[in-house]
Design a protein around this motif. Structure first.
Motif, mmCIF file in Angstrom:
data_model
loop_
_atom_site.group_PDB
_atom_site.id
_atom_site.type_symbol
_atom_site.label_atom_id
_atom_site.label_comp_id
_atom_site.label_asym_id
_atom_site.label_seq_id
_atom_site.Cartn_x
_atom_site.Cartn_y
_atom_site.Cartn_z
ATOM 1 N N GLY A 26 -0.101 2.653 -3.338
ATOM 2 C CA GLY A 26 -1.440 3.040 -3.267
ATOM 3 C C GLY A 26 -1.804 4.591 -3.144
ATOM 4 O O GLY A 26 -2.920 5.088 -3.388
ATOM 5 N N LEU A 60 0.810 -1.126 0.221
ATOM 6 C CA LEU A 60 0.058 0.175 0.100
ATOM 7 C C LEU A 60 0.822 1.362 -0.001
ATOM 8 O O LEU A 60 0.551 2.414 -0.672
ATOM 9 C CB LEU A 60 -0.942 -0.018 1.215
ATOM 10 C CG LEU A 60 -2.042 -1.053 1.079
ATOM 11 C CD1 LEU A 60 -3.050 -1.107 2.437
ATOM 12 C CD2 LEU A 60 -2.891 -0.913 0.025
ATOM 13 N N CYS A 81 -2.223 6.580 -0.597
ATOM 14 C CA CYS A 81 -3.328 6.387 0.420
ATOM 15 C C CYS A 81 -3.181 7.606 1.117
ATOM 16 O O CYS A 81 -2.177 8.342 1.560
ATOM 17 C CB CYS A 81 -3.187 5.275 1.278
ATOM 18 S SG CYS A 81 -3.318 3.605 0.379
ATOM 19 N N CYS A 126 -7.319 4.990 -1.546
ATOM 20 C CA CYS A 126 -5.965 4.930 -2.123
ATOM 21 C C CYS A 126 -5.896 5.020 -3.753
ATOM 22 O O CYS A 126 -6.214 3.722 -4.433
ATOM 23 C CB CYS A 126 -5.329 3.379 -2.022
ATOM 24 S SG CYS A 126 -5.099 3.189 -0.095
#
Length: 136
Positions: A105, A101, A107, A121
Motif C-alpha cells: 500500500g 496493506l 500507506c 495508500c
C-alpha cells in the motif's frame, strides 16, 4: 459487493447502538465519506508499527470500489491457492488484511482535526479512515 452494494461488516461480538448508515448523512467528515474502508484502530500485528494502527475488521465499512475488491480478491486468492500462513494468528482476517496493506500500500497517516485520521495508500490507489470514538 458482487451486486454493487457497499457493506458494513460486524463480528458476532460487535453490537451497533445506532444505524451505521446514518453516518453518511452528515456525521462523517468528507475524508471518511470517500474512503474505501472505514474501520476501528487496533494494534495487533502488521500496521501497528508502520502506521501506528492496524485495521480491525470487527467493525468495518467496505466501499464497493475497485481498490477494495482488488484487495479482498488478493487475500481470498491466497486461501484458494493454499498460500495462507500456517500460524493461526497470521492467518486471521485482521493480520492478512494489514499485512497486505503493509506489503503493497505505501500507506501514510494524515490527520484532519483533532481525531479524524485518514490513510492514503498510493501503491493501491486506496484510502482507509478510522471511525471516531463513539460514532457507532
Amino acid at each position: 459487493m458482487k451486486d454493487g452494494e457497499d457493506v458494513f461488516h460486524f463480528d458476532t461480538d460487535a453490537f451497533p447502538f445506532n444505524d451505521p448508515w446514518s453516518l453518511f448523512e452528515d456525521v462523517w467528515p468528507q475524508e471518511m465519506q470517500v474512503a474505501d474502508i472505514v474501520t476501528a484502530c487496533d494494534c495487533f500485528g502488521p500496521g501497528c508499527k508502520e502506521f501506528g494502527c492496524s485495521l480491525n475488521p470487527g467493525v468495518m465499512f467496505f466501499r464497493n470500489s475497485v481498490p477494495t475488491k482488488n484487495i479482498l480478491k488478493s487475500i481470498l486468492r491466497r486461501w484458494e491457492e493454499g498460500t495462507v500462513p500456517a500460524d493461526t494468528n497470521q492467518r486471521s482476517d485482521m493480520f492478512m488484511l494489514n499485512q497486505y496493506l503493509v506489503d503493497h500500500g505505501q500507506c501514510s497517516l494524515k490527520t484532519f482535526g483533532d481525531r479524524n485520521r485518514h490513510f492514503p495508500c498510493p501503491g493501491l490507489n486506496f484510502t482507509w479512515a478510522l471511525f471516531t470514538h463513539g460514532t457507532i
